[in-house]
Motif scaffolding. Structure first.
Motif, mmCIF file in Angstrom:
data_model
loop_
_atom_site.group_PDB
_atom_site.id
_atom_site.type_symbol
_atom_site.label_atom_id
_atom_site.label_comp_id
_atom_site.label_asym_id
_atom_site.label_seq_id
_atom_site.Cartn_x
_atom_site.Cartn_y
_atom_site.Cartn_z
ATOM 1 N N GLU B 18 -0.088 -12.967 21.855
ATOM 2 C CA GLU B 18 -0.335 -11.807 22.710
ATOM 3 C C GLU B 18 -0.483 -10.562 21.836
ATOM 4 O O GLU B 18 0.249 -10.377 20.868
ATOM 5 C CB GLU B 18 0.822 -11.621 23.683
ATOM 6 C CG GLU B 18 0.693 -10.400 24.578
ATOM 7 C CD GLU B 18 1.847 -10.266 25.545
ATOM 8 O OE1 GLU B 18 2.069 -11.200 26.332
ATOM 9 O OE2 GLU B 18 2.536 -9.219 25.509
ATOM 10 N N ARG B 64 -8.166 -13.009 30.213
ATOM 11 C CA ARG B 64 -7.251 -12.805 29.099
ATOM 12 C C ARG B 64 -6.933 -11.344 28.820
ATOM 13 O O ARG B 64 -5.986 -11.051 28.119
ATOM 14 C CB ARG B 64 -7.827 -13.453 27.836
ATOM 15 C CG ARG B 64 -8.045 -14.952 27.947
ATOM 16 C CD ARG B 64 -8.562 -15.561 26.666
ATOM 17 N NE ARG B 64 -9.850 -14.989 26.276
ATOM 18 C CZ ARG B 64 -10.014 -14.131 25.273
ATOM 19 N NH1 ARG B 64 -8.980 -13.759 24.545
ATOM 20 N NH2 ARG B 64 -11.216 -13.660 24.970
ATOM 21 N N LYS B 78 -4.012 -5.178 26.852
ATOM 22 C CA LYS B 78 -3.311 -6.385 26.438
ATOM 23 C C LYS B 78 -4.278 -7.560 26.413
ATOM 24 O O LYS B 78 -5.136 -7.695 27.324
ATOM 25 C CB LYS B 78 -2.158 -6.657 27.393
ATOM 26 C CG LYS B 78 -1.246 -7.798 27.006
ATOM 27 C CD LYS B 78 -0.092 -7.931 27.982
ATOM 28 C CE LYS B 78 0.826 -6.737 27.951
ATOM 29 N NZ LYS B 78 2.024 -6.918 28.797
ATOM 30 N N GLN B 80 -4.052 -11.701 26.135
ATOM 31 C CA GLN B 80 -3.164 -12.856 26.148
ATOM 32 C C GLN B 80 -3.842 -14.044 26.816
ATOM 33 O O GLN B 80 -4.138 -13.965 28.008
ATOM 34 C CB GLN B 80 -1.857 -12.522 26.878
ATOM 35 C CG GLN B 80 -0.958 -13.716 27.225
ATOM 36 C CD GLN B 80 -0.444 -14.450 26.007
ATOM 37 O OE1 GLN B 80 -0.396 -13.913 24.910
ATOM 38 N NE2 GLN B 80 -0.068 -15.711 26.198
ATOM 39 N N PRO B 81 -4.106 -15.133 26.081
ATOM 40 C CA PRO B 81 -3.910 -15.303 24.650
ATOM 41 C C PRO B 81 -5.102 -14.767 23.863
ATOM 42 O O PRO B 81 -6.230 -14.765 24.360
ATOM 43 C CB PRO B 81 -3.829 -16.837 24.526
ATOM 44 C CG PRO B 81 -4.736 -17.332 25.610
ATOM 45 C CD PRO B 81 -4.605 -16.340 26.750
#
Lengths: 111, 114
Positions: B18, B64, B78, B80-81
């Motif tokens: 992350e 993501r 952000k 993630q992944p």
């Protein structure tokens, strides 16, 4: 997707010469802006021209806008080594400040 | 000297991890933008906030990526992944709506996903 396409992609000139770069775009715009990006840095605003303006000056910068041809040009007069950077045009299609950027022109000014 | 502040400036991570990038817009600005810059795609708009509300995140891979503004002084992006194709420089910019004006950019967060 990019709204603007810039030409040339790269430009190499001698100090003291003028540098001209062009930007073409596809849809109607509210304003067009030019930004400079030095290597490894963020973009810095240079000049803004509204859709009802045809020409604007700021120091050694001159910008023209032709809405009938959907194109703009940026002229840097009497270039200096410090003008070496990438230059991007960006278009705004509404009165807000959401911008779509072109691919940029890399300018090298040789001392 | 008012400026947009981005952290981290550089991040190297492994695929699947992350990644969170943070942006502090200029005080008083009410629009915040996240752009991604790569050699192949240039500058792409990922997300756009006005008065902390998301207005446009159509450029962002939804599976993501996520962008938020927990408060007026902080915007986050952000992943993630993370995947190697996310390697890019991520820029945050802020401005004032209600007038035709410039955007102020941060120095960017250079992300490398191995």
């Amino acid at each position: 997707s990019q709204q603007g396409e810039e030409d040339p992609q790269a430009l190499s000139i001698q100090e003291g010469e003028n540098a001209t770069m062009n930007c073409s775009y596809k849809t109607s715009i509210n304003n067009l802006q030019w930004y400079r990006q030095n290597s490894g840095r963020g973009l810095v605003h240079l000049i803004l021209i509204r859709s009802n303006e045809r020409e604007k000056h700021s120091g050694r910068l001159r910008v023209t806008l032709d809405t009938s041809k959907k194109s703009s040009s940026l002229l840097i007069t009497a270039s200096r080594a410090a003008d070496t950077a990438s230059y991007f045009c960006a278009t705004g299609v509404a009165a807000g400040n959401k911008l779509t950027f072109g691919g940029g022109t890399r300018v090298l000014v040789k001392p | 000297d008012a400026r947009v502040t981005q952290t981290p400036r550089h991040k190297v991570t492994e695929m699947g991890q992350e990644v969170t990038m943070r942006c502090q817009p200029i005080l008083g600005h009410n629009t915040v933008f996240w752009y991604r810059q790569t050699m192949m795609q240039g500058l792409e708009l990922l997300a756009y906030f006005r008065n902390r509300a998301p207005l446009d995140d159509s450029g962002m891979p939804k599976d993501r990526f996520s962008a938020e503004m927990p408060d007026a002084t902080l915007a986050t992006l952000k992943i993630q992944p993370s995947e190697p194709r996310d390697s890019a420089v991520y820029f945050c910019a802020s401005g004032l709506t209600g007038r035709v004006g410039e955007l102020f950019f941060g120095e960017g967060s250079r992300l490398t996903v191995l």
